[in-house]
Design an enzyme around this catalytic site. Structure first.
Site, mmCIF file in Angstrom:
data_model
loop_
_atom_site.group_PDB
_atom_site.id
_atom_site.type_symbol
_atom_site.label_atom_id
_atom_site.label_comp_id
_atom_site.label_asym_id
_atom_site.label_seq_id
_atom_site.Cartn_x
_atom_site.Cartn_y
_atom_site.Cartn_z
ATOM 1 N N HIS A 1 -15.919 -37.676 -6.486
ATOM 2 C CA HIS A 1 -15.560 -38.118 -7.409
ATOM 3 C C HIS A 1 -14.718 -37.307 -8.609
ATOM 4 O O HIS A 1 -13.819 -37.607 -9.108
ATOM 5 C CB HIS A 1 -17.117 -38.146 -8.248
ATOM 6 C CG HIS A 1 -18.029 -38.919 -7.830
ATOM 7 N ND1 HIS A 1 -19.379 -38.451 -7.487
ATOM 8 C CD2 HIS A 1 -18.035 -40.320 -7.780
ATOM 9 C CE1 HIS A 1 -19.888 -39.409 -7.190
ATOM 10 N NE2 HIS A 1 -19.250 -40.741 -7.155
ATOM 11 N N LYS B 1 -30.730 -49.164 -8.523
ATOM 12 C CA LYS B 1 -30.503 -47.980 -7.514
ATOM 13 C C LYS B 1 -31.297 -46.878 -7.449
ATOM 14 O O LYS B 1 -31.455 -45.971 -6.670
ATOM 15 C CB LYS B 1 -29.362 -47.622 -7.897
ATOM 16 C CG LYS B 1 -27.859 -48.304 -7.217
ATOM 17 C CD LYS B 1 -26.639 -47.714 -6.842
ATOM 18 C CE LYS B 1 -25.761 -48.189 -6.311
ATOM 19 N NZ LYS B 1 -24.415 -47.538 -5.803
ATOM 20 N N ARG C 1 -13.412 -45.214 0.274
ATOM 21 C CA ARG C 1 -13.386 -44.355 1.346
ATOM 22 C C ARG C 1 -13.460 -45.201 2.652
ATOM 23 O O ARG C 1 -13.919 -46.230 2.729
ATOM 24 C CB ARG C 1 -14.678 -43.419 1.381
ATOM 25 C CG ARG C 1 -15.017 -42.514 0.241
ATOM 26 C CD ARG C 1 -16.377 -42.154 0.041
ATOM 27 N NE ARG C 1 -17.153 -43.277 -0.652
ATOM 28 C CZ ARG C 1 -18.296 -43.137 -0.914
ATOM 29 N NH1 ARG C 1 -19.095 -42.114 -0.896
ATOM 30 N NH2 ARG C 1 -18.686 -44.287 -1.807
ATOM 31 N N SER D 1 -22.686 -39.258 -2.770
ATOM 32 C CA SER D 1 -23.891 -38.681 -3.214
ATOM 33 C C SER D 1 -25.026 -38.962 -2.564
ATOM 34 O O SER D 1 -26.124 -38.285 -2.243
ATOM 35 C CB SER D 1 -24.250 -39.477 -4.812
ATOM 36 O OG SER D 1 -23.160 -39.562 -5.592
#
Ligand code: ADP
Length: 169
Positions: free
Chosen positions: A20, A44, A98, A136
């Site tokens: 990040h 989430k 990514r 994460s």
């Protein structure tokens, strides 16, 4: 037409990683003002509260070179991203990409957002090679199994994970 561009980099940042931070640094060069939008994202079920996630982002922004950090603001996002962009007068959404794993979701989200408001466009920055696999989610899994995460997240984040996840004896 205004030539001042405000970009929003939205995310859950649960917790913030070097991946990040890399996107934050690189995107702060591209826009005149960068707003990091920390999403409440209750769906989430984040490990860290919104306040804790904002605190971790804030700490890391303070550690950036002044040239970058002077342009950066951090806000919570509790409404629809596109409405948030309108509120802060942002015309650009910044996302990191990514490998192939992010593509489909990001492609759909960018498509939906442009349909909701065509005056806001999404730009993508490719993840730097060394952070290509940093997420994460994996950080939390590796941490839980006592793996070494020090090359993926800042020391302060590890401290916060210790507080949150280490059993108190
Ligand atoms: P979200 O829940 O919105 O995906 P994340 O905090 O997981 O929030 O990610 C925010 C943005 O940062 C996303 O665009 C994601 O693809 C990107 N990102 C996450 N990790 C990396 C990384 N290691 N390198 C580049 N971009 C990343």
């Amino acid at each position: 037409m205004s030539t001042f561009h405000t970009g929003v980099y939205p995310g859950t940042f649960d917790p913030i990683t070097f991946g990040h931070i890399d996107i934050i640094q690189r995107s702060s060069v591209v826009v005149d003002e960068l707003i990091i939008g920390v999403a409440s994202n209750i769906h989430k079920s984040p490990l860290f509260t919104l306040e804790e996630r904002i605190d971790m982002v804030e700490r890391e922004i303070k550690n950036l070179p002044k040239l970058n950090s002077d342009k950066i603001k951090i806000y919570p996002i509790t409404n629809l991203l596109i409405h948030f962009c309108r509120d802060v007068k942002a015309t650009i959404i910044i996302r990191g990409l990514r490998a192939v794993s992010d593509f489909e979701y990001e492609f759909q989200m960018a498509g939906m957002n442009v349909k909701l408001d065509s005056s806001v466009d999404t730009i993508f920055l490719m993840a730097s090679e060394r952070y290509q696999f940093v997420s994460s989610r994996f950080i939390k899994e590796i941490y839980e199994l006592n793996g070494d995460i020090s090359s993926f997240v800042p020391a302060y984040v590890i401290k916060q994970l210790d507080k949150k996840m280490k059993p108190k004896i």
